[in-house]
Structure formats: C-alpha cells, structure tokens
Design a protein around this motif. Sequence first.
Motif, PDB file in Angstrom:
ATOM      1  N   LYS A   1       0.833  -1.207   0.000  1.00 34.20           N
ATOM      2  CA  LYS A   1       0.000   0.000   0.000  1.00 34.20           C
ATOM      3  C   LYS A   1       0.865   1.254   0.000  1.00 34.20           C
ATOM      4  O   LYS A   1       0.526   2.256  -0.653  1.00 34.20           O
ATOM      5  N   PHE A   2       1.957   1.212   0.726  1.00 37.00           N
ATOM      6  CA  PHE A   2       2.878   2.344   0.764  1.00 37.00           C
ATOM      7  C   PHE A   2       3.424   2.637  -0.638  1.00 37.00           C
ATOM      8  O   PHE A   2       3.564   3.811  -1.039  1.00 37.00           O
ATOM      9  N   LEU A   3       3.726   1.582  -1.387  1.00 38.31           N
ATOM     10  CA  LEU A   3       4.226   1.748  -2.752  1.00 38.31           C
ATOM     11  C   LEU A   3       3.139   2.275  -3.678  1.00 38.31           C
ATOM     12  O   LEU A   3       3.383   3.153  -4.516  1.00 38.31           O
ATOM     13  N   MET A   4       1.912   1.764  -3.520  1.00 37.87           N
ATOM     14  CA  MET A   4       0.822   2.172  -4.398  1.00 37.87           C
ATOM     15  C   MET A   4       0.436   3.632  -4.205  1.00 37.87           C
ATOM     16  O   MET A   4      -0.061   4.282  -5.129  1.00 37.87           O
ATOM     17  N   VAL A   5       0.671   4.175  -3.006  1.00 36.40           N
ATOM     18  CA  VAL A   5       0.352   5.581  -2.750  1.00 36.40           C
ATOM     19  C   VAL A   5       1.136   6.492  -3.686  1.00 36.40           C
ATOM     20  O   VAL A   5       0.657   7.555  -4.107  1.00 36.40           O
ATOM     21  N   THR A   6       2.350   6.070  -4.057  1.00 35.40           N
ATOM     22  CA  THR A   6       3.184   6.905  -4.922  1.00 35.40           C
ATOM     23  C   THR A   6       2.617   7.039  -6.321  1.00 35.40           C
ATOM     24  O   THR A   6       3.065   7.909  -7.090  1.00 35.40           O
ATOM     25  N   MET A   7       1.645   6.202  -6.683  1.00 30.27           N
ATOM     26  CA  MET A   7       1.010   6.325  -7.987  1.00 30.27           C
ATOM     27  C   MET A   7       0.080   7.526  -8.039  1.00 30.27           C
ATOM     28  O   MET A   7      -0.218   8.052  -9.120  1.00 30.27           O
ATOM     29  N   TYR A   8      -0.398   7.965  -6.890  1.00 31.13           N
ATOM     30  CA  TYR A   8      -1.410   9.023  -6.842  1.00 31.13           C
ATOM     31  C   TYR A   8      -0.879  10.337  -6.278  1.00 31.13           C
ATOM     32  O   TYR A   8      -1.474  11.395  -6.518  1.00 31.13           O
ATOM     33  N   PHE A   9       0.212  10.300  -5.518  1.00 33.33           N
ATOM     34  CA  PHE A   9       0.743  11.511  -4.897  1.00 33.33           C
ATOM     35  C   PHE A   9       2.227  11.629  -5.206  1.00 33.33           C
ATOM     36  O   PHE A   9       2.952  10.633  -5.239  1.00 33.33           O
ATOM     37  N   SER A  10       2.668  12.866  -5.405  1.00 32.90           N
ATOM     38  CA  SER A  10       4.090  13.133  -5.622  1.00 32.90           C
ATOM     39  C   SER A  10       4.451  14.434  -4.920  1.00 32.90           C
ATOM     40  O   SER A  10       3.582  15.247  -4.589  1.00 32.90           O
ATOM     41  N   ALA A  11       5.738  14.640  -4.714  1.00 30.35           N
ATOM     42  CA  ALA A  11       6.189  15.832  -3.988  1.00 30.35           C
ATOM     43  C   ALA A  11       5.968  17.107  -4.789  1.00 30.35           C
ATOM     44  O   ALA A  11       5.763  18.176  -4.220  1.00 30.35           O
ATOM     45  N   GLY A  12       6.016  17.003  -6.113  1.00 34.21           N
ATOM     46  CA  GLY A  12       5.868  18.186  -6.946  1.00 34.21           C
ATOM     47  C   GLY A  12       7.163  18.535  -7.658  1.00 34.21           C
ATOM     48  O   GLY A  12       8.226  17.951  -7.399  1.00 34.21           O
ATOM     49  N   LEU A  13       7.077  19.500  -8.557  1.00 31.48           N
ATOM     50  CA  LEU A  13       8.214  19.843  -9.402  1.00 31.48           C
ATOM     51  C   LEU A  13       9.365  20.471  -8.615  1.00 31.48           C
ATOM     52  O   LEU A  13      10.512  20.021  -8.703  1.00 31.48           O
ATOM     53  N   ILE A  14       9.071  21.492  -7.822  1.00 36.37           N
ATOM     54  CA  ILE A  14      10.134  22.206  -7.099  1.00 36.37           C
ATOM     55  C   ILE A  14      10.789  21.323  -6.038  1.00 36.37           C
ATOM     56  O   ILE A  14      12.027  21.251  -5.968  1.00 36.37           O
ATOM     57  N   PRO A  15      10.013  20.629  -5.175  1.00 37.22           N
ATOM     58  CA  PRO A  15      10.677  19.722  -4.223  1.00 37.22           C
ATOM     59  C   PRO A  15      11.491  18.630  -4.919  1.00 37.22           C
ATOM     60  O   PRO A  15      12.555  18.243  -4.428  1.00 37.22           O
ATOM     61  N   GLY A  16      10.972  18.144  -6.057  1.00 37.51           N
ATOM     62  CA  GLY A  16      11.722  17.141  -6.792  1.00 37.51           C
ATOM     63  C   GLY A  16      13.051  17.683  -7.298  1.00 37.51           C
ATOM     64  O   GLY A  16      14.088  17.005  -7.219  1.00 37.51           O
ATOM     65  N   TYR A  17      13.037  18.913  -7.801  1.00 37.41           N
ATOM     66  CA  TYR A  17      14.280  19.535  -8.276  1.00 37.41           C
ATOM     67  C   TYR A  17      15.261  19.749  -7.127  1.00 37.41           C
ATOM     68  O   TYR A  17      16.458  19.471  -7.253  1.00 37.41           O
ATOM     69  N   LEU A  18      14.759  20.257  -5.996  1.00 38.00           N
ATOM     70  CA  LEU A  18      15.627  20.482  -4.841  1.00 38.00           C
ATOM     71  C   LEU A  18      16.214  19.173  -4.324  1.00 38.00           C
ATOM     72  O   LEU A  18      17.380  19.123  -3.890  1.00 38.00           O
ATOM     73  N   ASN A  19      15.415  18.114  -4.367  1.00 35.04           N
ATOM     74  CA  ASN A  19      15.903  16.808  -3.918  1.00 35.04           C
ATOM     75  C   ASN A  19      17.044  16.322  -4.808  1.00 35.04           C
ATOM     76  O   ASN A  19      18.079  15.851  -4.311  1.00 35.04           O
ATOM     77  N   MET A  20      16.867  16.437  -6.131  1.00 31.48           N
ATOM     78  CA  MET A  20      17.920  16.021  -7.058  1.00 31.48           C
ATOM     79  C   MET A  20      19.170  16.881  -6.882  1.00 31.48           C
ATOM     80  O   MET A  20      20.303  16.388  -6.981  1.00 31.48           O
ATOM     81  N   LYS A  21      18.972  18.162  -6.590  1.00 34.12           N
ATOM     82  CA  LYS A  21      20.122  19.052  -6.395  1.00 34.12           C
ATOM     83  C   LYS A  21      20.898  18.677  -5.142  1.00 34.12           C
ATOM     84  O   LYS A  21      22.139  18.635  -5.146  1.00 34.12           O
ATOM     85  N   MET A  22      20.183  18.386  -4.039  1.00 36.55           N
ATOM     86  CA  MET A  22      20.863  18.008  -2.800  1.00 36.55           C
ATOM     87  C   MET A  22      21.575  16.662  -2.929  1.00 36.55           C
ATOM     88  O   MET A  22      22.592  16.428  -2.281  1.00 36.55           O
ATOM     89  N   LEU A  23      21.041  15.785  -3.770  1.00 35.76           N
ATOM     90  CA  LEU A  23      21.693  14.493  -3.997  1.00 35.76           C
ATOM     91  C   LEU A  23      22.867  14.593  -4.959  1.00 35.76           C
ATOM     92  O   LEU A  23      23.589  13.612  -5.159  1.00 35.76           O
ATOM     93  N   GLY A  24      23.054  15.767  -5.567  1.00 37.52           N
ATOM     94  CA  GLY A  24      24.166  15.967  -6.483  1.00 37.52           C
ATOM     95  C   GLY A  24      23.986  15.282  -7.822  1.00 37.52           C
ATOM     96  O   GLY A  24      24.974  14.898  -8.467  1.00 37.52           O
ATOM     97  N   LEU A  25      22.732  15.137  -8.258  1.00 34.45           N
ATOM     98  CA  LEU A  25      22.448  14.425  -9.498  1.00 34.45           C
ATOM     99  C   LEU A  25      22.240  15.347 -10.698  1.00 34.45           C
ATOM    100  O   LEU A  25      22.071  14.862 -11.816  1.00 34.45           O
ATOM    101  N   LEU A  26      22.231  16.664 -10.475  1.00 34.81           N
ATOM    102  CA  LEU A  26      22.072  17.581 -11.602  1.00 34.81           C
ATOM    103  C   LEU A  26      23.273  17.471 -12.533  1.00 34.81           C
ATOM    104  O   LEU A  26      24.428  17.353 -12.095  1.00 34.81           O
ATOM    105  N   ASP A  27      22.999  17.518 -13.843  1.00 28.90           N
ATOM    106  CA  ASP A  27      24.045  17.417 -14.866  1.00 28.90           C
ATOM    107  C   ASP A  27      24.841  16.125 -14.751  1.00 28.90           C
ATOM    108  O   ASP A  27      26.058  16.097 -14.946  1.00 28.90           O
ATOM    109  N   THR A  28      24.165  15.041 -14.404  1.00 31.21           N
ATOM    110  CA  THR A  28      24.785  13.716 -14.396  1.00 31.21           C
ATOM    111  C   THR A  28      23.876  12.738 -15.139  1.00 31.21           C
ATOM    112  O   THR A  28      22.660  12.940 -15.227  1.00 31.21           O
TER     113      THR A  28
END
Length: 304
Positions: free
Chosen positions: A120-147
């Motif tokens: 059920k925890f996995l299925m919830v991700t089909m209907y809800f997401s953090a959004g564009l800006i939080p997703g971008y900030l998350n990728m930036k903090m993980l150091g994945l931009l331009d990789t």
Amino acid sequence: MSTAVMGKKKRMPFGEVCFQVITGFIFLLAALVCIFPFYYMLVMSISDNYLVSIGQIFLIPKGIHFKNYVEAFKMGGFIEAFWVTLGRTVIGTALTAITSAWMGYSFAKPEFWGRKFWFKFLMVTMYFSAGLIPGYLNMKMLGLLDTFLIYIIGFVSAYNTLLAKTFIESLPASLEESAMLDGAGYLTIFFRIILPLSMPIVATLCVFTAVGHWSSYMDTVLYIKDPNLYTLQFVLYNYINQSQKLASLMQDGAVISEDALKNVVSAQSLRVTVTMIITLPVLFVYPFFQKYFVKGIMIGAIKG
C-alpha cells in the motif's frame, strides 16, 4: 454427398459476412490513419527541400534524395544525444524490468514481512508526488544535476510492480513448492523459475519503459545543462524551437538574409528527418514485442 455437406458447413451467413467486411474496413481505415503521419514525414524527409517549403509535397515524393539524413547526423550534438538516449533506454529499461519483477515476486509471497503495508505504501506513490520544485531540490541536494544518473535514478515503478505481482500470482504455486522441496532458495526460484515464466509481462514492462525513456525530454529540460548529456528528444525540441523562431520572423516581415532563408528551408526538412530517425527504432522494435505485450497485459490485468 459428403463434399456437398462440407461445402454447406463452410458457407457463412450473409450477416456474418457483412459484419466481417465492415469490421475489416474499419480496422483498415484505422490502420491507414495511424500509418499516414509516418508516411507523410518519410515523404517530406526524402523530397526536394524547396518543394517541401512551398507545400508542393503531399503523397508522392519529388526530387528524391537522402541528403537530409546525412545532414541530420552531422548536426552538432546529434551523435552524442543518440548514445545518451540509447544508454538511458537500455540501462533504465533493464533496471525497471528486473526490479519490478523482483518486487512483484516479493509482494506475491504471503510470508513477506509487512507485505500489505509496504505494498500500500508503494501504491500511494502512484497518486501523490512531492511536486516539481521539491523534486528539483531533492535532485540538487543528492548531487544528481548534470549527471547521467538523473535519467535512470527513478527506475522503481509502482504500476509496473503491480502488473508483475498480478502476473506472478497467476503462476502455479506447485512449481515453487517443488523447487523448495529440492532445496532451492528464493533467489534461485526467482531467476530460474519465476523470471523465465514471466517473460510475457517482463516484455510488456520493457516496451512501456523503453518507449518512455526514448521519448522523454522534460528531465533534460529540468535537470541538465551540459550539452554532452542532451537526449535526442531534447535536441529535436531545441531544433523545432529555432525553426519556429525564424519562421515567425519571416511572417512578421523581418529582413532575413539569403543564407538565413536557406537555413529555414533546410530546417523544415531536417526537422521532419530528425523526427523520423527518432521514431523509427520504436516502430521497428514494437512488432517483435507485440505478442508478449498483449499476453502480458491480459494476464497481468486479470486475476482468478
């Protein structure tokens, strides 16, 4: 006597004949509607560029040549974008297929700890997401931009896991029980029994994922600034924008040099050519997976 009887048995009712003729005509018309855009792009890509620019090409190619395809491969960054797109498609598809199959197998096991909660925890991700800006900030903090990792990091798919789980649950439980009696563990059972029997759904997941990776460009728009990591779709996106800007200048009556005018004409033809190059791999690969695609979707969507 028997031949006459057999002939009568093979004779179809008039209503059935009419139904099949009408159905065949409708499917033929639908197929032509689907095929025509690709045929039209092919005709434009191999026809004389000037005739294409003035709208003289429709069904029959004129002034046939293949210079546009040569020029397309000479475009700056096109070859690099091809390898990036191919790499993300192959690696991303393989990761998604194997993880979806493994997670589907895990969730199909009643002894899996907290199975219902985690599913059920996995299925919830089909209907809800953090959004564009939080997703971008998350990728930036993980150091994945331009990789390159940005293209394949999201290889876990809830929907694909659901399809794999439903398919695996339809397999006979006696096969796994026999393997366990022989001393096989979960990994052995999965890779030697479950995975080979799950090829229809795995092929279906591969088609879904591969087309998604091959056609994706928004992740490049959002996360990539390095030209060496551009994808084919993003290159096409940039090229179309440049062509549209020049065309708008012409419509507004702006003064454009002769060289720029030639670039507009070639851009229109190359735009269609690049579109064909990007589309052809999907058109060639899909027919080979179609039989698995239909079987996998039917079995993966119906339980019991």
